[in-house]
Design an enzyme around this catalytic site. Structure first.
Site, PDB file in Angstrom:
ATOM      1  N   LYS A   1     -88.841  11.307  33.235  1.00  0.00           N
ATOM      2  CA  LYS A   1     -87.820  11.304  34.191  1.00  0.00           C
ATOM      3  C   LYS A   1     -87.510  10.163  34.962  1.00  0.00           C
ATOM      4  O   LYS A   1     -86.354  10.021  35.684  1.00  0.00           O
ATOM      5  CB  LYS A   1     -88.862  12.430  35.312  1.00  0.00           C
ATOM      6  CG  LYS A   1     -88.624  13.847  35.011  1.00  0.00           C
ATOM      7  CD  LYS A   1     -87.576  14.340  34.647  1.00  0.00           C
ATOM      8  CE  LYS A   1     -87.727  16.116  34.178  1.00  0.00           C
ATOM      9  NZ  LYS A   1     -86.609  16.712  33.964  1.00  0.00           N
TER      10      LYS A   1
ATOM     11  N   ALA B   1     -92.467   9.585  33.006  1.00  0.00           N
ATOM     12  CA  ALA B   1     -91.753   8.435  32.313  1.00  0.00           C
ATOM     13  C   ALA B   1     -90.496   9.055  31.676  1.00  0.00           C
ATOM     14  O   ALA B   1     -89.584   8.440  31.955  1.00  0.00           O
ATOM     15  CB  ALA B   1     -92.587   7.929  31.183  1.00  0.00           C
TER      16      ALA B   1
ATOM     17  N   TYR C   1     -94.783  12.720  31.525  1.00  0.00           N
ATOM     18  CA  TYR C   1     -93.628  13.621  31.656  1.00  0.00           C
ATOM     19  C   TYR C   1     -92.626  12.764  32.976  1.00  0.00           C
ATOM     20  O   TYR C   1     -91.636  12.450  32.904  1.00  0.00           O
ATOM     21  CB  TYR C   1     -94.117  14.768  32.537  1.00  0.00           C
ATOM     22  CG  TYR C   1     -92.965  15.525  33.034  1.00  0.00           C
ATOM     23  CD1 TYR C   1     -92.072  16.083  32.684  1.00  0.00           C
ATOM     24  CD2 TYR C   1     -93.007  15.863  34.682  1.00  0.00           C
ATOM     25  CE1 TYR C   1     -90.874  16.996  33.487  1.00  0.00           C
ATOM     26  CE2 TYR C   1     -92.176  16.579  35.262  1.00  0.00           C
ATOM     27  CZ  TYR C   1     -91.033  17.001  34.613  1.00  0.00           C
ATOM     28  OH  TYR C   1     -90.132  17.649  35.486  1.00  0.00           O
TER      29      TYR C   1
ATOM     30  N   ALA D   1     -82.101  21.093  30.994  1.00  0.00           N
ATOM     31  CA  ALA D   1     -83.345  21.383  30.214  1.00  0.00           C
ATOM     32  C   ALA D   1     -84.165  20.439  30.169  1.00  0.00           C
ATOM     33  O   ALA D   1     -84.064  19.243  30.301  1.00  0.00           O
ATOM     34  CB  ALA D   1     -82.560  21.683  28.611  1.00  0.00           C
ATOM     35  N   GLY D   2     -85.616  20.914  30.209  1.00  0.00           N
ATOM     36  CA  GLY D   2     -86.727  19.932  30.493  1.00  0.00           C
ATOM     37  C   GLY D   2     -87.873  20.676  30.159  1.00  0.00           C
ATOM     38  O   GLY D   2     -88.092  21.892  30.231  1.00  0.00           O
ATOM     39  N   ILE D   3     -89.054  19.762  29.606  1.00  0.00           N
ATOM     40  CA  ILE D   3     -90.420  20.274  29.222  1.00  0.00           C
ATOM     41  C   ILE D   3     -91.322  19.327  29.659  1.00  0.00           C
ATOM     42  O   ILE D   3     -90.880  17.994  29.681  1.00  0.00           O
ATOM     43  CB  ILE D   3     -90.104  20.682  27.799  1.00  0.00           C
ATOM     44  CG1 ILE D   3     -91.423  21.286  27.452  1.00  0.00           C
ATOM     45  CG2 ILE D   3     -90.154  19.179  26.945  1.00  0.00           C
ATOM     46  CD1 ILE D   3     -91.369  22.074  26.205  1.00  0.00           C
TER      47      ILE D   3
ATOM     48  N   SER E   1     -86.760  14.863  38.888  1.00  0.00           N
ATOM     49  CA  SER E   1     -88.159  15.412  39.516  1.00  0.00           C
ATOM     50  C   SER E   1     -88.524  13.977  40.385  1.00  0.00           C
ATOM     51  O   SER E   1     -88.383  13.218  40.485  1.00  0.00           O
ATOM     52  CB  SER E   1     -88.960  15.502  38.628  1.00  0.00           C
ATOM     53  OG  SER E   1     -90.290  15.831  39.345  1.00  0.00           O
TER      54      SER E   1
ATOM     55  N   ASP F   1     -80.148  23.992  20.803  1.00  0.00           N
ATOM     56  CA  ASP F   1     -81.386  23.247  21.027  1.00  0.00           C
ATOM     57  C   ASP F   1     -80.686  21.727  21.629  1.00  0.00           C
ATOM     58  O   ASP F   1     -80.131  21.305  20.917  1.00  0.00           O
ATOM     59  CB  ASP F   1     -82.361  23.203  19.960  1.00  0.00           C
ATOM     60  CG  ASP F   1     -83.445  22.175  20.241  1.00  0.00           C
ATOM     61  OD1 ASP F   1     -83.552  21.385  20.931  1.00  0.00           O
ATOM     62  OD2 ASP F   1     -84.650  22.566  19.773  1.00  0.00           O
TER      63      ASP F   1
HETATM   64  N1  LIG Z   1     -90.529  23.316  37.773  1.00  0.00           N
HETATM   65  C1  LIG Z   1     -91.105  22.214  38.530  1.00  0.00           C
HETATM   66  O1  LIG Z   1     -92.017  22.231  39.112  1.00  0.00           O
HETATM   67  C2  LIG Z   1     -90.133  21.237  38.468  1.00  0.00           C
HETATM   68  C3  LIG Z   1     -90.127  20.092  39.237  1.00  0.00           C
HETATM   69  C4  LIG Z   1     -89.159  19.160  39.308  1.00  0.00           C
HETATM   70  C5  LIG Z   1     -88.337  19.183  38.210  1.00  0.00           C
HETATM   71  N2  LIG Z   1     -88.330  20.109  37.134  1.00  0.00           N
HETATM   72  C6  LIG Z   1     -87.293  20.103  36.065  1.00  0.00           C
HETATM   73  O2  LIG Z   1     -86.364  21.165  36.209  1.00  0.00           O
HETATM   74  C7  LIG Z   1     -85.717  21.465  35.020  1.00  0.00           C
HETATM   75  C8  LIG Z   1     -85.863  23.015  34.852  1.00  0.00           C
HETATM   76  O3  LIG Z   1     -87.434  23.507  34.850  1.00  0.00           O
HETATM   77  P1  LIG Z   1     -87.800  24.870  35.272  1.00  0.00           P
HETATM   78  O4  LIG Z   1     -88.704  24.615  36.446  1.00  0.00           O
HETATM   79  O5  LIG Z   1     -86.500  25.791  35.458  1.00  0.00           O
HETATM   80  O6  LIG Z   1     -88.546  25.165  34.027  1.00  0.00           O
HETATM   81  P2  LIG Z   1     -88.487  26.473  33.044  1.00  0.00           P
HETATM   82  O7  LIG Z   1     -88.170  27.758  33.768  1.00  0.00           O
HETATM   83  O8  LIG Z   1     -89.460  26.111  32.116  1.00  0.00           O
HETATM   84  O9  LIG Z   1     -86.930  26.250  32.439  1.00  0.00           O
HETATM   85  C9  LIG Z   1     -86.758  25.240  31.313  1.00  0.00           C
HETATM   86  C10 LIG Z   1     -85.485  25.581  30.877  1.00  0.00           C
HETATM   87  O10 LIG Z   1     -85.125  24.380  29.638  1.00  0.00           O
HETATM   88  C11 LIG Z   1     -84.904  25.257  28.625  1.00  0.00           C
HETATM   89  N3  LIG Z   1     -85.121  24.364  27.396  1.00  0.00           N
HETATM   90  C12 LIG Z   1     -86.359  23.689  27.007  1.00  0.00           C
HETATM   91  N4  LIG Z   1     -86.191  22.959  25.960  1.00  0.00           N
HETATM   92  C13 LIG Z   1     -84.931  23.224  25.443  1.00  0.00           C
HETATM   93  C14 LIG Z   1     -84.425  22.704  24.570  1.00  0.00           C
HETATM   94  N5  LIG Z   1     -84.955  22.010  23.453  1.00  0.00           N
HETATM   95  N6  LIG Z   1     -83.174  22.654  24.191  1.00  0.00           N
HETATM   96  C15 LIG Z   1     -82.420  23.825  25.316  1.00  0.00           C
HETATM   97  N7  LIG Z   1     -82.964  24.191  26.283  1.00  0.00           N
HETATM   98  C16 LIG Z   1     -84.252  23.860  26.417  1.00  0.00           C
HETATM   99  C17 LIG Z   1     -85.569  26.404  28.536  1.00  0.00           C
HETATM  100  O11 LIG Z   1     -84.934  27.600  27.644  1.00  0.00           O
HETATM  101  P3  LIG Z   1     -85.433  27.735  26.123  1.00  0.00           P
HETATM  102  O12 LIG Z   1     -87.014  27.743  26.250  1.00  0.00           O
HETATM  103  O13 LIG Z   1     -84.780  29.147  26.184  1.00  0.00           O
HETATM  104  O14 LIG Z   1     -84.871  26.842  25.355  1.00  0.00           O
HETATM  105  C18 LIG Z   1     -85.333  26.825  30.196  1.00  0.00           C
HETATM  106  O15 LIG Z   1     -84.210  27.644  30.161  1.00  0.00           O
HETATM  107  C19 LIG Z   1     -86.377  20.635  33.975  1.00  0.00           C
HETATM  108  O16 LIG Z   1     -85.722  19.589  33.678  1.00  0.00           O
HETATM  109  C20 LIG Z   1     -87.800  20.365  34.630  1.00  0.00           C
HETATM  110  O17 LIG Z   1     -88.258  19.046  34.243  1.00  0.00           O
HETATM  111  C21 LIG Z   1     -89.116  21.098  37.425  1.00  0.00           C
END
Ligand SMILES: NC(=O)c1ccc[n+]([C@@H]2O[C@H](COP(=O)([O-])OP(=O)(O)OC[C@H]3O[C@@H](n4cnc5c(N)ncnc54)[C@H](OP(=O)(O)O)[C@@H]3O)[C@@H](O)[C@H]2O)c1
Length: 288
Positions: free
Chosen positions: A170, A168, A166, A102-104, A153, A74
């Site tokens: 980024k 903020a 969110y 890693a992001g949420i 992002s 984590d």
């Molecule tokens: N999807 C979009 O539209 C979008 C757009 C712009 C930027 N982003 C950015 O791109 C990145 C990846 O997003 P995604 O779209 O691929 O989303 P995703 O499919 O939900 O993947 C998120 C990844 O982050 C990991 N993660 C979350 N919390 C974690 C923690 N506390 N420790 C370790 N790993 C953690 C998750 O793995 P586990 O749950 O297994 O820990 C998962 O592998 C993020 O930073 C997000 O902000 C996404």
């Protein structure tokens, strides 16, 4: 140019084959796609995330699966992140690049934003990045060589309504990367940010907070593979900022030039439904 001089790194094409690259958030979406692509280019990958089964599955689908290391970590846990970096060095002898991915997400109008939810997103998106940098930077500094690729992002530049918390996180990442880039000058360490727009992944299903957002249109988003290709580009060319999709770059420029017009369009196209009573339960939001 003397390509053996690490101080010239900003101007070099960096080889991916044979390099050791740590990816956070590698169990799904962008991180998993990036892991597969980099492995297919001959890199050795350290896959980090919380879900062991998902990580094992991603590893199985990678080129030379047995070569890569899975770390169930984590990123909000500074000690666990430091131990993962030590394990990487102990196993492979070095670390050439990290993809801080890693992001949420966190949802809600700014005036109603749950502070606990906001801090949870900050802990992953910003805290996770800081823990990785703190653990990796001594190695990068010692070897006078290293690359940070940070997935921010488009909302780190221009917020969308109802995801201000969110955005903020980024924006904070973007400023941290700017400072780190300057602090790293002359040390052979480079920092690239990759700014995706909407990506088709489980990201929206995992957002924290109520989801009463209504959009006139919602783009399906680009595939995670498109972002993965941008990561490869950033690694190869040490580019400061990469937009995976030209349209997102263009929209950012337009928002800079015509901010009032941009606000008006966003206010018309993205709205927030009235409260229904069971909104206080901050269950994972569903993308609509
Ligand atoms: N999807 C979009 O539209 C979008 C757009 C712009 C930027 N982003 C950015 O791109 C990145 C990846 O997003 P995604 O779209 O691929 O989303 P995703 O499919 O939900 O993947 C998120 C990844 O982050 C990991 N993660 C979350 N919390 C974690 C923690 N506390 N420790 C370790 N790993 C953690 C998750 O793995 P586990 O749950 O297994 O820990 C998962 O592998 C993020 O930073 C997000 O902000 C996404």
């Amino acid at each position: 140019m003397d390509v053996t001089n690490p101080h010239e790194r900003n101007h070099m094409r960096c080889p991916i084959e044979g390099s050791v690259i740590l990816i956070t958030g590698a169990s799904a979406g962008i991180g998993a796609a990036t892991a597969r692509l980099l492995a297919s280019h001959g890199a050795t990958i350290v896959l980090c995330a919380r879900r062991a089964d998902e990580l094992a599955h991603v590893r199985q689908t990678m080129h030379h699966a047995e070569r890569h290391l899975v770390c169930v970590v984590d990123v909000t846990d500074a000690h666990a992140v430091a131990a993962m970096v030590e394990q990487t060095i102990a196993t492979f002898g070095r670390i050439d690049a990290v993809v801080c991915n890693a992001g949420i997400g966190v949802t809600g109008p700014v005036a109603e934003l749950d502070y606990g939810n906001y801090l949870s997103a900050m802990a992953v998106n910003v805290g996770g990045f800081l823990h990785v940098v703190s653990a990796v930077n001594p190695y990068f500094t010692r070897q006078q060589d290293g690359q940070y690729i940070v997935i921010t992002s488009v909302v780190g530049q221009h917020a969308l309504p109802y995801t201000g918390g969110y955005a903020a996180t980024k924006a904070a990442l973007e400023r941290l990367c700017e400072a780190l880039r300057i602090e790293s000058r002359g040390l052979g360490i480079t920092v690239s940010v990759v700014r995706p727009g909407t990506v088709a992944s489980a990201f929206f299903a995992h957002r924290i907070g109520p989801d009463r957002e209504q959009r006139r249109t919602r783009s399906a988003g680009m595939s995670p593979q498109v972002v993965a290709r941008s990561v490869v580009w950033a690694l190869r060319h040490n580019q400061r900022i990469v937009y995976p999709r030209f349209r997102d770059r263009l929209l950012s420029v337009v928002a800079d030039m015509f901010p009032t017009w941009s606000d008006a369009i966003l206010a018309r196209t993205i709205r927030w439904q009235q409260k229904t009573g069971d909104d206080e339960a901050s269950s994972p939001a569903q993308d609509t």
